[in-house]
Design a protein around this motif. Structure first.
Motif, PDB file in Angstrom:
ATOM      1  N   VAL A   1       0.845  -1.195   0.000  1.00 33.71           N
ATOM      2  CA  VAL A   1       0.000   0.000   0.000  1.00 33.71           C
ATOM      3  C   VAL A   1       0.880   1.245   0.000  1.00 33.71           C
ATOM      4  CG1 VAL A   1      -1.795   1.281   1.218  1.00 33.71           C
ATOM      5  CG2 VAL A   1      -1.802  -1.234   1.270  1.00 33.71           C
ATOM      6  N   VAL A   2       0.652   2.116  -0.976  1.00 37.12           N
ATOM      7  CA  VAL A   2       1.445   3.340  -1.096  1.00 37.12           C
ATOM      8  C   VAL A   2       0.525   4.549  -1.033  1.00 37.12           C
ATOM      9  CG1 VAL A   2       3.083   4.629  -2.512  1.00 37.12           C
ATOM     10  CG2 VAL A   2       3.104   2.127  -2.555  1.00 37.12           C
ATOM     11  N   ASP A   3       0.704   5.363   0.001  1.00 35.02           N
ATOM     12  CA  ASP A   3      -0.085   6.582   0.173  1.00 35.02           C
ATOM     13  C   ASP A   3       0.679   7.503   1.113  1.00 35.02           C
ATOM     14  OD1 ASP A   3      -2.298   8.435   1.273  1.00 35.02           O
ATOM     15  OD2 ASP A   3      -3.362   7.288  -0.267  1.00 35.02           O
ATOM     16  N   ASP A   4       0.635   8.797   0.859  1.00 37.89           N
ATOM     17  CA  ASP A   4       1.412   9.718   1.689  1.00 37.89           C
ATOM     18  C   ASP A   4       0.677  10.146   2.959  1.00 37.89           C
ATOM     19  OD1 ASP A   4      -0.419  11.185   0.168  1.00 37.89           O
ATOM     20  OD2 ASP A   4       0.819  12.983   0.161  1.00 37.89           O
ATOM     21  N   HIS A   5      -0.556   9.692   3.135  1.00 36.80           N
ATOM     22  CA  HIS A   5      -1.279  10.001   4.372  1.00 36.80           C
ATOM     23  C   HIS A   5      -1.239   8.783   5.304  1.00 36.80           C
ATOM     24  CE1 HIS A   5      -3.044  13.007   1.587  1.00 36.80           C
ATOM     25  NE2 HIS A   5      -3.006  13.765   2.673  1.00 36.80           N
ATOM     26  N   PRO A   6      -0.519   8.864   6.415  1.00 34.87           N
ATOM     27  CA  PRO A   6      -0.331   7.700   7.293  1.00 34.87           C
ATOM     28  C   PRO A   6      -1.634   7.065   7.768  1.00 34.87           C
ATOM     29  CG  PRO A   6       1.191   9.454   7.895  1.00 34.87           C
ATOM     30  CD  PRO A   6       0.242  10.031   6.889  1.00 34.87           C
ATOM     31  N   MET A   7      -2.612   7.874   8.152  1.00 36.49           N
ATOM     32  CA  MET A   7      -3.865   7.312   8.677  1.00 36.49           C
ATOM     33  C   MET A   7      -4.602   6.528   7.587  1.00 36.49           C
ATOM     34  SD  MET A   7      -5.335  10.291  11.217  1.00 36.49           S
ATOM     35  CE  MET A   7      -6.817   9.361  11.556  1.00 36.49           C
ATOM     36  N   TRP A   8      -4.627   7.090   6.380  1.00 38.25           N
ATOM     37  CA  TRP A   8      -5.292   6.404   5.265  1.00 38.25           C
ATOM     38  C   TRP A   8      -4.538   5.127   4.912  1.00 38.25           C
ATOM     39  CZ3 TRP A   8      -9.780   6.775   2.651  1.00 38.25           C
ATOM     40  CH2 TRP A   8      -9.885   6.080   1.440  1.00 38.25           C
ATOM     41  N   ARG A   9      -3.211   5.234   4.859  1.00 37.94           N
ATOM     42  CA  ARG A   9      -2.373   4.071   4.523  1.00 37.94           C
ATOM     43  C   ARG A   9      -2.579   2.947   5.532  1.00 37.94           C
ATOM     44  NH1 ARG A   9       2.197   6.738   4.415  1.00 37.94           N
ATOM     45  NH2 ARG A   9       3.018   6.096   6.441  1.00 37.94           N
ATOM     46  N   ASP A  10      -2.611   3.300   6.808  1.00 44.28           N
ATOM     47  CA  ASP A  10      -2.795   2.292   7.854  1.00 44.28           C
ATOM     48  C   ASP A  10      -4.189   1.673   7.795  1.00 44.28           C
ATOM     49  OD1 ASP A  10      -0.247   2.892   8.671  1.00 44.28           O
ATOM     50  OD2 ASP A  10      -0.839   4.062  10.434  1.00 44.28           O
TER      51      ASP A  10
END
Length: 224
Positions: A11-20
């Protein structure tokens, strides 16, 4: 990939909460999340090390944009499929992602069930799009196919010969059918459809489904 194998996802996303949150949802659904990343450069490094089956990729990333991540990884990692998960439904973003090698494109407004289904389908090579975007992509295939191609040199090799079944599968791919739909239409297994597509890609020296569909439409197979 067989049904019994656990699908490895990154999973690649720059928003930690969304990524988690996405990682938790996928893990709960039975996927193995082998890596995550918060920027493009990190994504390329970690994907090469973790070798996921499916890369769930945001487009808007620091360091390296998502489309560039896709270009750098697709084709160099055998079997990798990319599912873009983006907040943007802009047509230009969708088309750029597909041209860079993404198998599917899902908006972040999708439900958890839609996401997990999309990851499963992406893993076996089916194109997955948020409703309304599939028609856009097929329309772009047709536009590209209508553009004049550069004049071929006199030493151009003979066109490779496809079997009757390979041509039949190619025709249905050009019509926008998923591998599952093709399997049902031809009364063959999903794996057999995948094998025919891979053989056809090899014979035509093409790299992905986008190029394959363009090849088919250029030859009028979608109207056959």
């Amino acid at each position: 990939m067989t049904e019994q194998q656990t699908i490895k996802v990154m999973v690649v996303d720059d928003h930690p909460m969304w990524r988690d949150a996405v990682s938790r949802d996928l893990t709960a659904a039975g996927f193995e999340v082998v890596a995550t990343a918060g920027d493009g450069a990190q994504a390329v490094r970690r994907a090469r090390a973790a070798a996921p089956d499916v890369l769930v990729l945001d487009l808007n990333l620091p360091e390296l944009p998502g489309v560039q991540v896709c270009k750098e990884l697709v084709g160099t990692l055998p079997g990798l499929r990319v599912l873009v998960l983006s907040a943007s439904g802009e047509h230009a973003d969708v088309l750029e992602a597909v041209k860079s090698g993404a198998t599917g494109y899902l908006l972040k407004s999708a439900s958890t069930e839609e996401l997990t289904d999309a990851v499963r389908r992406t893993a076996v090579g089916d194109p997955v799009f948020t409703p309304g975007l599939a028609g856009l992509v097929l329309g772009e295939y047709r536009r590209l196919a209508s553009e004049p191609t550069p004049a071929a040199g006199t030493d151009e090799p003979k066109a490779p010969q496809l079997t009757e079944r390979e041509t039949e599968v190619l025709r249905l791919v050009a019509k926008g059918l998923s591998y599952k739909q093709i399997a049902e239409r031809l009364v063959i297994s999903h794996r057999t459809v995948q094998n025919h597509v891979q053989n056809t890609l090899g014979k035509l020296q093409l790299h992905n489904r986008v190029e394959l569909v363009r090849y088919a439409i250029e030859r009028g197979l979608d109207d056959a």
